[in-house]
Design a protein around this motif. Structure first.
Motif, PDB file in Angstrom:
ATOM      1  N   LYS A 206       0.995  -1.230  -0.006  1.00 24.28           N
ATOM      2  CA  LYS A 206      -0.028   0.071  -0.140  1.00 24.28           C
ATOM      3  C   LYS A 206       0.838   1.384   0.107  1.00 24.28           C
ATOM      4  CE  LYS A 206      -3.583   2.405   2.690  1.00 24.28           C
ATOM      5  NZ  LYS A 206      -4.372   2.249   3.913  1.00 24.28           N
ATOM      6  N   HIS A 207       1.713   1.398   0.800  1.00 27.71           N
ATOM      7  CA  HIS A 207       2.808   2.542   0.740  1.00 27.71           C
ATOM      8  C   HIS A 207       4.084   2.166   0.443  1.00 27.71           C
ATOM      9  CE1 HIS A 207      -0.038   4.216   3.619  1.00 27.71           C
ATOM     10  NE2 HIS A 207      -0.062   3.184   4.450  1.00 27.71           N
ATOM     11  N   GLY A 208       4.619   3.099  -0.612  1.00 27.62           N
ATOM     12  CA  GLY A 208       5.782   3.138  -1.286  1.00 27.62           C
ATOM     13  C   GLY A 208       6.242   4.227  -1.761  1.00 27.62           C
ATOM     14  N   LYS A 209       7.295   4.173  -2.177  1.00 20.46           N
ATOM     15  CA  LYS A 209       8.103   5.376  -2.858  1.00 20.46           C
ATOM     16  C   LYS A 209       7.788   5.487  -4.340  1.00 20.46           C
ATOM     17  CE  LYS A 209      12.777   7.377  -3.270  1.00 20.46           C
ATOM     18  NZ  LYS A 209      14.310   7.082  -2.985  1.00 20.46           N
ATOM     19  N   TRP A 210       7.405   6.596  -4.607  1.00 20.24           N
ATOM     20  CA  TRP A 210       6.962   6.777  -6.056  1.00 20.24           C
ATOM     21  C   TRP A 210       7.850   7.821  -6.868  1.00 20.24           C
ATOM     22  CZ3 TRP A 210       1.226   8.884  -5.797  1.00 20.24           C
ATOM     23  CH2 TRP A 210       0.374   7.879  -5.277  1.00 20.24           C
TER      24      TRP A 210
ATOM     25  N   PRO B 273      -5.372  -5.372  -7.145  1.00 13.75           N
ATOM     26  CA  PRO B 273      -6.485  -5.773  -7.876  1.00 13.75           C
ATOM     27  C   PRO B 273      -7.467  -5.099  -8.489  1.00 13.75           C
ATOM     28  CG  PRO B 273      -5.998  -6.850  -5.750  1.00 13.75           C
ATOM     29  CD  PRO B 273      -5.315  -5.432  -5.758  1.00 13.75           C
ATOM     30  N   PRO B 274      -8.143  -5.671  -9.719  1.00 20.48           N
ATOM     31  CA  PRO B 274      -9.082  -4.763 -10.124  1.00 20.48           C
ATOM     32  C   PRO B 274     -10.316  -4.362  -9.302  1.00 20.48           C
ATOM     33  CG  PRO B 274      -9.243  -6.867 -11.282  1.00 20.48           C
ATOM     34  CD  PRO B 274      -7.995  -6.650 -10.208  1.00 20.48           C
ATOM     35  N   GLN B 275     -10.794  -3.192  -9.455  1.00 21.94           N
ATOM     36  CA  GLN B 275     -11.889  -2.892  -8.471  1.00 21.94           C
ATOM     37  C   GLN B 275     -12.686  -1.760  -9.072  1.00 21.94           C
ATOM     38  OE1 GLN B 275     -10.300   0.265  -9.118  1.00 21.94           O
ATOM     39  NE2 GLN B 275     -10.891   1.166  -7.139  1.00 21.94           N
ATOM     40  N   GLY B 276     -13.053  -1.996 -10.445  1.00 23.97           N
ATOM     41  CA  GLY B 276     -13.782  -1.131 -11.204  1.00 23.97           C
ATOM     42  C   GLY B 276     -13.629   0.092 -11.772  1.00 23.97           C
ATOM     43  N   GLU B 277     -12.385   0.581 -11.244  1.00 16.98           N
ATOM     44  CA  GLU B 277     -12.094   1.905 -11.750  1.00 16.98           C
ATOM     45  C   GLU B 277     -10.674   2.122 -12.044  1.00 16.98           C
ATOM     46  OE1 GLU B 277     -13.726   5.314  -9.439  1.00 16.98           O
ATOM     47  OE2 GLU B 277     -14.773   4.119  -8.417  1.00 16.98           O
ATOM     48  N   SER B 278      -9.770   0.833 -12.073  1.00 23.02           N
ATOM     49  CA  SER B 278      -8.396   0.959 -12.070  1.00 23.02           C
ATOM     50  C   SER B 278      -7.835   1.732 -13.390  1.00 23.02           C
ATOM     51  CB  SER B 278      -7.877  -0.579 -12.380  1.00 23.02           C
ATOM     52  OG  SER B 278      -8.256  -1.286 -11.294  1.00 23.02           O
ATOM     53  N   THR B 279      -8.469   1.455 -14.497  1.00 23.50           N
ATOM     54  CA  THR B 279      -8.164   2.208 -15.791  1.00 23.50           C
ATOM     55  C   THR B 279      -8.259   3.731 -15.688  1.00 23.50           C
ATOM     56  OG1 THR B 279      -8.592   0.108 -17.076  1.00 23.50           O
ATOM     57  CG2 THR B 279      -8.062   2.205 -18.183  1.00 23.50           C
TER      58      THR B 279
ATOM     59  N   GLU C 283      -4.964   5.449  -1.954  1.00 23.77           N
ATOM     60  CA  GLU C 283      -4.850   4.462  -0.581  1.00 23.77           C
ATOM     61  C   GLU C 283      -6.419   3.900  -0.348  1.00 23.77           C
ATOM     62  OE1 GLU C 283      -3.165   6.718   2.563  1.00 23.77           O
ATOM     63  OE2 GLU C 283      -1.208   6.545   1.666  1.00 23.77           O
ATOM     64  N   VAL C 284      -7.133   4.939  -0.635  1.00 23.55           N
ATOM     65  CA  VAL C 284      -8.804   4.451  -0.743  1.00 23.55           C
ATOM     66  C   VAL C 284      -8.959   3.274  -1.469  1.00 23.55           C
ATOM     67  CG1 VAL C 284     -11.199   5.242  -1.115  1.00 23.55           C
ATOM     68  CG2 VAL C 284      -9.498   6.673   0.491  1.00 23.55           C
ATOM     69  N   ALA C 285      -8.492   3.540  -2.845  1.00 20.45           N
ATOM     70  CA  ALA C 285      -8.927   2.559  -3.917  1.00 20.45           C
ATOM     71  C   ALA C 285      -7.962   0.980  -3.585  1.00 20.45           C
ATOM     72  CB  ALA C 285      -8.277   3.093  -5.035  1.00 20.45           C
ATOM     73  N   PHE C 286      -7.017   1.088  -2.936  1.00 23.17           N
ATOM     74  CA  PHE C 286      -6.413  -0.145  -2.501  1.00 23.17           C
ATOM     75  C   PHE C 286      -7.118  -0.817  -1.445  1.00 23.17           C
ATOM     76  CE2 PHE C 286      -3.033  -2.533  -0.010  1.00 23.17           C
ATOM     77  CZ  PHE C 286      -2.324  -2.963  -1.330  1.00 23.17           C
ATOM     78  N   GLU C 287      -7.768   0.001  -0.493  1.00 18.94           N
ATOM     79  CA  GLU C 287      -8.596  -0.918   0.416  1.00 18.94           C
ATOM     80  C   GLU C 287      -9.689  -1.421  -0.454  1.00 18.94           C
ATOM     81  OE1 GLU C 287      -7.897  -1.455   3.722  1.00 18.94           O
ATOM     82  OE2 GLU C 287      -5.914  -0.660   3.096  1.00 18.94           O
ATOM     83  N   GLU C 288     -10.266  -0.893  -1.219  1.00 18.16           N
ATOM     84  CA  GLU C 288     -11.396  -1.189  -1.994  1.00 18.16           C
ATOM     85  C   GLU C 288     -10.892  -2.568  -2.691  1.00 18.16           C
ATOM     86  OE1 GLU C 288     -13.552   3.076  -2.738  1.00 18.16           O
ATOM     87  OE2 GLU C 288     -12.361   1.994  -4.311  1.00 18.16           O
ATOM     88  N   SER C 289      -9.988  -2.470  -3.200  1.00 18.27           N
ATOM     89  CA  SER C 289      -9.310  -3.633  -3.934  1.00 18.27           C
ATOM     90  C   SER C 289      -9.143  -4.988  -3.273  1.00 18.27           C
ATOM     91  CB  SER C 289      -8.047  -3.442  -4.720  1.00 18.27           C
ATOM     92  OG  SER C 289      -7.045  -3.321  -3.754  1.00 18.27           O
TER      93      SER C 289
END
Length: 424
Positions: free
Chosen positions: A302-306, A322-328, A370-376
């Protein structure tokens, strides 16, 4: 057609996929007048990869493609199929819910309104490539494997396997989950981890009178996975079939390739998982599918250097999930928001280091990712194997969850990051 300007930045991009190409378009579109950047994209494959499943481009994704000039190309070629609403089914009992893209007046969501589009990854890439080809400042070179990345106070240098080297003002790492930019330079210790689920997908030719249970796209939940069935082109003679399911780790990329190459074994696995479906067309669609590809879903922590001082990771290279409906759509927003931050820094006369623009982008973007990551994580739990009781609970929870999160999802569908306050 935009030629590069002598006063523009010299940008290197690793990755000739959808992330790298849209980044090039965004950097060009949002460049200050008279400062169009010179952009050189390098792709490891001999040709741009047009193989892949059918993705759902949500309204916010289409809005970004429209801003970048790629949606017009997609529509000119009649790629994809418009989705008015996505349907959700339990394969044993029938329809559970819908997720609607029609908006209050039936024309779509947002201003101007957009619905959703189911399109193959290949066709979406072709549309973006067509837009890229109209810009003289952008070049794409394939078959270039990066073996070394060097960064100094004033430039970044790439060294390729063939011995050639190129240098630029900054490097954009848009080279996916197994990013060479990340692994060779930004954060080598941050490696991809298998999520525990894989996508087995293919395309089923059907007669025009073939009866399906869905209008365009259906998510079909079973006790041992989820099967996506969808039209993806105007002519309803082909259906995309994709099974997201829990699969044991093979242990190596070569191992995954070997297992994925056995299409009949994958078909048998899907029939074993979904063969007891009460929806009549499920089994025939699996049987009709021509070949199957097994695509393991990898993630990053979840956390990392960008970023470093002159290198920025975007898309899956920075935050694969993982795909959560909005990845693209998230990837497209990444490219546009970052390009606007970089442009603001140039407009201000480059008062400090380029990292000022990088930091502004991360401040705007980290929370959303981070929110999208939790949704995934919820997606992984939902498609994992479950017993009768667990699946029954799921059939009650899914409709409630879609209802409860409707406003939240529509807020993102309406969002336009070309208008976001950059805060600096």
């Amino acid at each position: 057609m935009a030629p590069a300007s002598p006063d523009g930045l010299d940008v290197l991009i690793l990755g000739g996929g959808i992330s790298g190409l849209t980044t090039a378009l965004a950097l060009t579109k949002f460049a200050p007048p008279g400062k169009v950047p010179r952009i050189r994209i390098f792709e490891i494959r001999p040709v741009p990869a047009t193989i892949g499943g059918a993705v759902n481009l949500t309204p916010n994704a289409l809005r970004m493609l429209d801003h970048l000039g790629a949606l017009q190309k997609i529509r000119e070629k009649d790629y994809g199929r418009t989705i008015d609403y996505l349907e959700v089914f339990d394969v044993y009992s029938g329809k559970l819910a819908e997720s609607d893209f029609r908006g209050p007046e039936g024309k779509g969501i947002g201003t101007p309104p957009y619905k959703a589009l189911r399109i193959t990854r290949g066709d979406s890439l072709k549309g973006v490539l067509a837009a890229v080809e109209e810009n003289e400042n952008i070049t794409l070179t394939c078959g270039k494997k990066t073996v070394k990345i060097d960064e100094t106070a004033d430039k970044v240098t790439l060294t390729f396997e063939d011995g050639e080297s190129v240098s630029g003002d900054l490097l954009m790492g848009c080279d996916g989950i197994h990013s060479a930019t990340r692994l060779k330079h930004v954060e080598p210790e941050r490696k991809a981890v298998y999520s525990g689920v894989s996508n087995a997908f293919g395309f089923a030719p059907v007669d025009k009178d073939f009866k399906t249970h869905f209008e365009c796209t259906a998510i079909n939940f079973a006790r041992r996975g989820m099967l996506l069935t969808s039209y993806f082109q105007p002519d309803p003679t082909m259906v995309y079939v994709g099974g997201l399911m829990q699969v044991k780790d093979i242990g190596s990329r070569d191992g995954w390739k070997a297992v994925g190459a056995d299409a009949e074994k994958t078909r048998a696995e899907l029939l074993d998982r979904f063969g007891d479906a009460k929806i009549p067309c499920i089994v025939p669609l699996i049987e009709k599918t021509q070949d199957f590809y097994l695509w393991p879903v990898f993630t990053l922590s979840k956390h990392g250097k960008w970023a470093t001082d002159r290198v920025m990771l975007l898309g899956d290279a920075a935050h694969a999930m993982p795909p959560q409906g909005e990845s693209t759509g998230i990837v497209f927003e990444d490219t546009v928001l970052f390009s606007r931050c970089l442009t603001r820094w140039v407009e201000k006369g480059k008062p400090n280091t380029m990292k000022e623009a990088f930091d502004a982008y991360e401040k705007l973007r980290r929370k959303r990712i981070e929110v999208a990551f939790e949704e995934s994580k919820d997606v992984v739990r939902t498609v994992s194997d479950a017993g009768w009781l667990g699946h029954t609970i799921k059939t009650y929870v899914v409709p409630w969850f879609l209802w409860w999160t409707h406003s939240y999802r529509e807020k993102h569908f309406i969002e336009d990051v070309t208008k976001t306050d950059l805060g600096y």
